[in-house]
Design a protein around this motif. Structure first.
Motif, PDB file in Angstrom:
ATOM      1  N   SER A  96       1.043  -1.297  -0.125  1.00 32.95           N
ATOM      2  CA  SER A  96       0.310  -0.213   0.111  1.00 32.95           C
ATOM      3  C   SER A  96       0.937   1.325  -0.186  1.00 32.95           C
ATOM      4  O   SER A  96       0.525   2.767  -0.576  1.00 32.95           O
ATOM      5  CB  SER A  96      -0.922  -0.398   1.094  1.00 32.95           C
ATOM      6  OG  SER A  96      -0.103   0.164   2.421  1.00 32.95           O
ATOM      7  N   ASP A  97       1.977   1.473   0.265  1.00 29.75           N
ATOM      8  CA  ASP A  97       2.985   2.406   0.944  1.00 29.75           C
ATOM      9  C   ASP A  97       3.636   2.344  -0.556  1.00 29.75           C
ATOM     10  O   ASP A  97       3.926   3.097  -1.234  1.00 29.75           O
ATOM     11  CB  ASP A  97       3.703   2.596   2.325  1.00 29.75           C
ATOM     12  CG  ASP A  97       3.296   2.061   3.200  1.00 29.75           C
ATOM     13  OD1 ASP A  97       1.572   2.465   2.916  1.00 29.75           O
ATOM     14  OD2 ASP A  97       4.225   2.523   3.715  1.00 29.75           O
ATOM     15  N   GLN A 100       1.676   3.770  -3.398  1.00 27.06           N
ATOM     16  CA  GLN A 100       1.286   5.443  -3.593  1.00 27.06           C
ATOM     17  C   GLN A 100       2.723   6.185  -3.903  1.00 27.06           C
ATOM     18  O   GLN A 100       1.998   7.225  -4.325  1.00 27.06           O
ATOM     19  CB  GLN A 100       1.278   5.488  -1.553  1.00 27.06           C
ATOM     20  CG  GLN A 100       0.334   7.005  -1.379  1.00 27.06           C
ATOM     21  CD  GLN A 100       0.546   7.488  -0.063  1.00 27.06           C
ATOM     22  OE1 GLN A 100       1.247   6.625   1.264  1.00 27.06           O
ATOM     23  NE2 GLN A 100      -1.231   6.837   0.988  1.00 27.06           N
ATOM     24  N   GLU A 111      -5.505  -0.191  -7.833  1.00 30.32           N
ATOM     25  CA  GLU A 111      -6.829  -1.050  -6.834  1.00 30.32           C
ATOM     26  C   GLU A 111      -6.118  -1.865  -6.223  1.00 30.32           C
ATOM     27  O   GLU A 111      -5.952  -2.526  -7.085  1.00 30.32           O
ATOM     28  CB  GLU A 111      -8.316  -0.561  -7.972  1.00 30.32           C
ATOM     29  CG  GLU A 111      -8.626   0.983  -7.873  1.00 30.32           C
ATOM     30  CD  GLU A 111     -10.278   0.720  -8.137  1.00 30.32           C
ATOM     31  OE1 GLU A 111     -10.826  -0.300  -7.734  1.00 30.32           O
ATOM     32  OE2 GLU A 111     -10.655   2.044  -8.721  1.00 30.32           O
ATOM     33  N   PHE A 112      -6.550  -2.660  -5.286  1.00 33.75           N
ATOM     34  CA  PHE A 112      -5.913  -3.997  -4.989  1.00 33.75           C
ATOM     35  C   PHE A 112      -7.798  -4.546  -4.853  1.00 33.75           C
ATOM     36  O   PHE A 112      -9.148  -4.350  -4.696  1.00 33.75           O
ATOM     37  CB  PHE A 112      -6.096  -3.594  -3.153  1.00 33.75           C
ATOM     38  CG  PHE A 112      -4.785  -3.405  -3.090  1.00 33.75           C
ATOM     39  CD1 PHE A 112      -3.277  -4.168  -3.354  1.00 33.75           C
ATOM     40  CD2 PHE A 112      -4.501  -1.929  -2.926  1.00 33.75           C
ATOM     41  CE1 PHE A 112      -2.683  -3.670  -3.287  1.00 33.75           C
ATOM     42  CE2 PHE A 112      -3.791  -1.260  -1.815  1.00 33.75           C
ATOM     43  CZ  PHE A 112      -2.102  -2.014  -2.614  1.00 33.75           C
ATOM     44  N   ASP A 115      -8.056  -6.298  -0.710  1.00 35.09           N
ATOM     45  CA  ASP A 115      -7.224  -4.584   0.543  1.00 35.09           C
ATOM     46  C   ASP A 115      -6.378  -5.558   1.281  1.00 35.09           C
ATOM     47  O   ASP A 115      -5.041  -4.936   1.368  1.00 35.09           O
ATOM     48  CB  ASP A 115      -8.384  -4.354   1.210  1.00 35.09           C
ATOM     49  CG  ASP A 115      -9.126  -3.428   0.746  1.00 35.09           C
ATOM     50  OD1 ASP A 115      -8.962  -2.863  -0.306  1.00 35.09           O
ATOM     51  OD2 ASP A 115     -10.061  -3.230   1.149  1.00 35.09           O
ATOM     52  N   GLY A 118      -2.601  -5.062  -0.127  1.00 32.38           N
ATOM     53  CA  GLY A 118      -1.666  -3.788   0.544  1.00 32.38           C
ATOM     54  C   GLY A 118      -1.082  -4.086   1.701  1.00 32.38           C
ATOM     55  O   GLY A 118      -0.186  -3.270   1.623  1.00 32.38           O
ATOM     56  N   GLU A 119      -0.966  -4.972   2.229  1.00 33.21           N
ATOM     57  CA  GLU A 119      -0.442  -5.444   3.677  1.00 33.21           C
ATOM     58  C   GLU A 119       0.923  -6.259   4.029  1.00 33.21           C
ATOM     59  O   GLU A 119       1.862  -6.418   3.588  1.00 33.21           O
ATOM     60  CB  GLU A 119      -0.892  -6.353   4.750  1.00 33.21           C
ATOM     61  CG  GLU A 119      -2.260  -5.370   5.201  1.00 33.21           C
ATOM     62  CD  GLU A 119      -3.204  -5.785   6.226  1.00 33.21           C
ATOM     63  OE1 GLU A 119      -2.650  -7.135   6.430  1.00 33.21           O
ATOM     64  OE2 GLU A 119      -4.401  -5.946   6.155  1.00 33.21           O
TER      65      GLU A 119
END
Length: 160
Positions: A96-97, A100, A111-112, A115, A118-119
């Motif tokens: 996720s970072d 960005q 887009e994931f 979700d 993202g981890e």
């Protein structure tokens, strides 16, 4: 260029970096809720309504926009200043970072599909002058991910 006699200020959302002859990185994205400054060499101060915080070489001073709280921590400089030398560096960084940063650099949107993707964390480096396809291929190969460019240009991220 270093010139300790001629100071200047970098004004950010609710905070100011007072530069007193130095090499540093300032970052402020109000939508993330914080601003920060990382000192590579020389001297800087972070000025807020709460006061002045001196920042030492190898430290990052962060300012929380909502609370006004300032925190200072030791960091590995290459992860904050490598962009100046044409490289992305990540160490155990959540996807996720990473996306960005890629969104800002390449002017794209991600887009994931799930979700939890993202981890997923990554460590590695990539040259910033390479096309985004190159970076996506590196990420896909290391964590079994699939990137699919949609008709509107959004890049969807899936688990393979």
């Amino acid at each position: 260029a270093r010139d300790e006699l001629r100071h200047f200020n970098v004004i950010m959302e609710g905070a100011t970096v007072e530069v007193t002859g130095t090499s540093f990185n300032a970052s402020c994205y109000p939508e993330e809720g914080k601003c920060s400054a990382v000192l590579e060499s020389g001297k800087i101060n972070l000025l807020t309504k709460q006061g002045t915080t001196a920042v030492s070489v190898g430290e990052r001073a962060s300012y929380d926009i909502a609370s006004g709280k300032v925190s200072v921590e030791q960091v590995n400089l290459k992860y904050f200043t490598s962009w100046r030398y044409g490289t992305f560096y990540f160490y155990n960084t959540p996807l996720s970072d990473i996306v960005q940063k890629l969104e800002r650099w390449y002017d794209v949107n991600f887009e994931f599909a799930d979700d939890s993707l993202g981890e997923v964390c990554f460590s590695g480096a990539a040259l910033r002058n390479k096309p985004i396809d190159f970076v996506l291929e590196l990420l896909a190969d290391t964590q079994s991910l699939k990137f699919d460019i949609q008709g509107d240009g959004t890049i969807m991220i899936y688990k393979k």
